[in-house]
Motif scaffolding. Structure first.
Motif, PDB file in Angstrom:
ATOM      1  N   GLY A 151       1.019   5.054   0.006  1.00  0.00           N
ATOM      2  CA  GLY A 151       0.384   6.402  -0.451  1.00  0.00           C
ATOM      3  C   GLY A 151       1.160   7.864   0.744  1.00  0.00           C
ATOM      4  O   GLY A 151       1.617   7.422   1.717  1.00  0.00           O
ATOM      5  N   SER A 154     -13.374   2.214   3.109  1.00  0.00           N
ATOM      6  CA  SER A 154     -13.197   1.101   4.016  1.00  0.00           C
ATOM      7  C   SER A 154     -14.258   1.145   5.107  1.00  0.00           C
ATOM      8  O   SER A 154     -14.181   0.650   5.848  1.00  0.00           O
ATOM      9  CB  SER A 154     -11.450   0.921   4.530  1.00  0.00           C
ATOM     10  OG  SER A 154     -10.044   1.291   3.408  1.00  0.00           O
ATOM     11  N   LEU A 211       0.799  -0.816  -0.239  1.00  0.00           N
ATOM     12  CA  LEU A 211       0.023   0.123  -0.276  1.00  0.00           C
ATOM     13  C   LEU A 211       0.790   0.770  -0.047  1.00  0.00           C
ATOM     14  O   LEU A 211       1.359   1.491   0.942  1.00  0.00           O
ATOM     15  CB  LEU A 211      -0.956   0.022   1.540  1.00  0.00           C
ATOM     16  CG  LEU A 211      -2.130  -1.069   1.393  1.00  0.00           C
ATOM     17  CD1 LEU A 211      -2.656  -1.102   2.961  1.00  0.00           C
ATOM     18  CD2 LEU A 211      -2.713  -0.964   0.342  1.00  0.00           C
ATOM     19  N   MET A 235      -2.894   4.704  -3.070  1.00  0.00           N
ATOM     20  CA  MET A 235      -3.906   4.802  -2.049  1.00  0.00           C
ATOM     21  C   MET A 235      -4.680   6.720  -2.290  1.00  0.00           C
ATOM     22  O   MET A 235      -3.319   6.989  -1.633  1.00  0.00           O
ATOM     23  CB  MET A 235      -4.265   4.432  -0.419  1.00  0.00           C
ATOM     24  CG  MET A 235      -4.492   3.063  -0.986  1.00  0.00           C
ATOM     25  SD  MET A 235      -4.049   1.859   1.017  1.00  0.00           S
ATOM     26  CE  MET A 235      -5.982   2.961   1.252  1.00  0.00           C
ATOM     27  N   GLY A 267       3.432   6.171   5.332  1.00  0.00           N
ATOM     28  CA  GLY A 267       3.574   6.337   4.786  1.00  0.00           C
ATOM     29  C   GLY A 267       4.670   7.606   4.170  1.00  0.00           C
ATOM     30  O   GLY A 267       5.387   7.753   4.922  1.00  0.00           O
ATOM     31  N   ASP A 272       1.501  -2.940   5.021  1.00  0.00           N
ATOM     32  CA  ASP A 272       0.778  -0.967   4.744  1.00  0.00           C
ATOM     33  C   ASP A 272       2.081  -0.700   5.438  1.00  0.00           C
ATOM     34  O   ASP A 272       2.780  -0.769   6.450  1.00  0.00           O
ATOM     35  CB  ASP A 272      -0.267  -1.528   5.495  1.00  0.00           C
ATOM     36  CG  ASP A 272       0.300   0.694   6.486  1.00  0.00           C
ATOM     37  OD1 ASP A 272       0.267   1.237   5.881  1.00  0.00           O
ATOM     38  OD2 ASP A 272      -0.717   0.420   7.675  1.00  0.00           O
ATOM     39  N   THR A 275      -9.609   6.544  -2.602  1.00  0.00           N
ATOM     40  CA  THR A 275     -10.637   6.010  -0.759  1.00  0.00           C
ATOM     41  C   THR A 275     -11.460   7.582  -0.233  1.00  0.00           C
ATOM     42  O   THR A 275     -11.565   8.408  -0.969  1.00  0.00           O
ATOM     43  CB  THR A 275      -9.218   6.022  -0.095  1.00  0.00           C
ATOM     44  OG1 THR A 275      -8.984   7.637   0.257  1.00  0.00           O
ATOM     45  CG2 THR A 275      -8.647   5.118  -0.163  1.00  0.00           C
ATOM     46  N   LYS A 329      -4.650   3.770   4.452  1.00  0.00           N
ATOM     47  CA  LYS A 329      -4.040   2.545   4.434  1.00  0.00           C
ATOM     48  C   LYS A 329      -4.238   1.617   5.515  1.00  0.00           C
ATOM     49  O   LYS A 329      -4.304   0.473   4.944  1.00  0.00           O
ATOM     50  CB  LYS A 329      -2.295   2.798   4.120  1.00  0.00           C
ATOM     51  CG  LYS A 329      -2.655   4.283   2.766  1.00  0.00           C
ATOM     52  CD  LYS A 329      -0.961   3.637   2.969  1.00  0.00           C
ATOM     53  CE  LYS A 329       0.267   4.005   3.607  1.00  0.00           C
ATOM     54  NZ  LYS A 329       0.372   5.810   4.088  1.00  0.00           N
ATOM     55  N   SER A 330      -4.251   2.202   6.915  1.00  0.00           N
ATOM     56  CA  SER A 330      -4.497   0.488   7.632  1.00  0.00           C
ATOM     57  C   SER A 330      -5.704   0.933   7.673  1.00  0.00           C
ATOM     58  O   SER A 330      -5.513  -0.186   8.157  1.00  0.00           O
ATOM     59  CB  SER A 330      -3.262   1.830   9.113  1.00  0.00           C
ATOM     60  OG  SER A 330      -2.327   1.900   9.085  1.00  0.00           O
ATOM     61  N   LEU A 374      -5.916  -2.428   6.468  1.00  0.00           N
ATOM     62  CA  LEU A 374      -6.020  -3.076   5.816  1.00  0.00           C
ATOM     63  C   LEU A 374      -6.439  -3.902   7.257  1.00  0.00           C
ATOM     64  O   LEU A 374      -6.586  -5.473   7.301  1.00  0.00           O
ATOM     65  CB  LEU A 374      -4.312  -3.610   6.456  1.00  0.00           C
ATOM     66  CG  LEU A 374      -2.775  -3.998   7.148  1.00  0.00           C
ATOM     67  CD1 LEU A 374      -3.054  -4.919   5.581  1.00  0.00           C
ATOM     68  CD2 LEU A 374      -1.955  -3.821   7.585  1.00  0.00           C
TER      69      LEU A 374
END
Length: 333
Positions: free
Chosen positions: A169, A313, A167, A247, A219, A216, A283, A175-176, A179
């Motif tokens: 971004g 998500s 992932l 992302m 960043g 993940d 996202t 991202k987390s 995941l």
């Protein structure tokens, strides 16, 4: 695994064992006055061996082991007895570990498969006993070879995590959260930048009991390849991923610009990154109504050079389609 337990970089000083010395011995036995030389050879010193351990995910066990030394070989003895070999020292590491020579920064070996072993420091050879030196002109040599000293070197051990999908971004793009939703991983989630300080791994359960691994990565910021922020410390973890999922949040000022910055940082770090399969996930799309989404789609069709998907998500939107697409990309070749 907690963040404090994830260690992906250690330096070690390793020393292999010395070889045992050969024996100087003359055979003595009842009724045999001059039995001649029968001193045995010394045993070899222990090796320092790197060994793959598929059950490990971190280098934490090496964090406080700065010096490792293998056993010394035993000395030879009478009756041509060879000394025992020194005990080998094994260093277990996870799959995806790279071993470098600290002084030259050259890669010695990479651990990528189960059951792999590599000797990074060979033990010294044992010396030969005096019976080897017997000749027609020297029937009773009273000397033998000493053992060869072990090898000493500095090692840098780096972990590049093995995952199918990485992932990518900016900080705080979800991202987390993704995941945590598509896997059983429980990464730290909060509404501020650099919540993730260590890479997190999760296993996605796909249809028919099939699985793939998602990582993940902390960043990335603009300038990460030059060392800005903390993302540069983890760029190497993306090298092992076969597919990259970029992302970018739907409320970004410019989605195409964010993608260009991320791609540029990866290219500056390692141009081979551009050879990987790539997909963009837009996202936080639960903030968009159908009209806004249609307008954004027209804009993205013009600006983005690769495929993209809308996901959320939190609202569980588009996640099944995302897993289908990632599975297809992983198995295309």
């Amino acid at each position: 695994m907690t963040e404090g337990n994830f260690v992906d970089y250690v330096k070690l000083h390793v020393t292999s064992g010395n070889g045992g010395g050969g024996s100087v011995h003359l055979h003595r036995e009842k009724f045999i006055e001059k039995g001649g030389p029968d001193g045995g050879d010394g045993g070899r010193g222990g090796h320092i061996i790197i060994r793959a351990n598929p059950n490990m995910w971190t280098l934490l066990h090496l964090k406080f082991k700065r010096h490792l030394r293998a056993g010394h070989g035993g000395h030879g003895a009478k009756s041509r007895s060879t000394g025992h070999d020194g005990e080998d020292e094994y260093i277990d590491v996870p799959l995806g570990t790279v071993i470098k020579d600290t002084e030259t920064d050259k890669v010695i070996f990479e651990i990528t498969e189960e059951d792999q072993e590599f000797i990074v420091a060979e033990g010294g050879m044992g010396g030969r006993g005096n019976w080897h030196f017997k000749s027609s002109t020297n029937q009773t040599p009273r000397y033998a070879q000493p053992g060869i000293e072990g090898y000493e070197r500095q090692l840098t051990i780096e972990l590049k995590i093995l995952a199918d999908v990485g992932l990518v971004g900016f900080p705080n793009v979800g991202k987390s959260t993704l995941l945590s939703v598509i896997t059983a991983a429980k990464p730290k989630i909060a509404n501020y930048e650099f919540t993730t300080l260590k890479p997190n791994l999760g296993i996605v359960e796909y249809r028919d009991f099939k699985t793939f691994v998602v990582a993940d990565i902390p960043g990335i910021i603009e300038g990460a390849a030059e060392g800005k922020g903390i993302g540069h410390r983890f760029l190497r973890h993306i090298e092992r991923n076969s597919t990259l999922l970029f992302m970018i949040p739907a409320d970004a000022d410019s989605i195409s610009r964010q993608y260009d910055i991320l791609l540029n940082e990866l290219q500056k770090y390692n141009p081979e990154m551009l050879d990987k399969s790539r997909l963009i996930a837009i996202t936080k799309c639960d903030m968009l109504d159908e009209e806004l989404k249609a307008e954004l789609k027209e804009e993205l069709d013009r600006e983005l050079p690769i495929d993209y998907m809308f996901i959320s998500s939190v609202a569980q939107q588009g996640l099944t389609e995302l897993k289908d697409r990632l599975w297809k990309m992983l198995n295309e070749e």
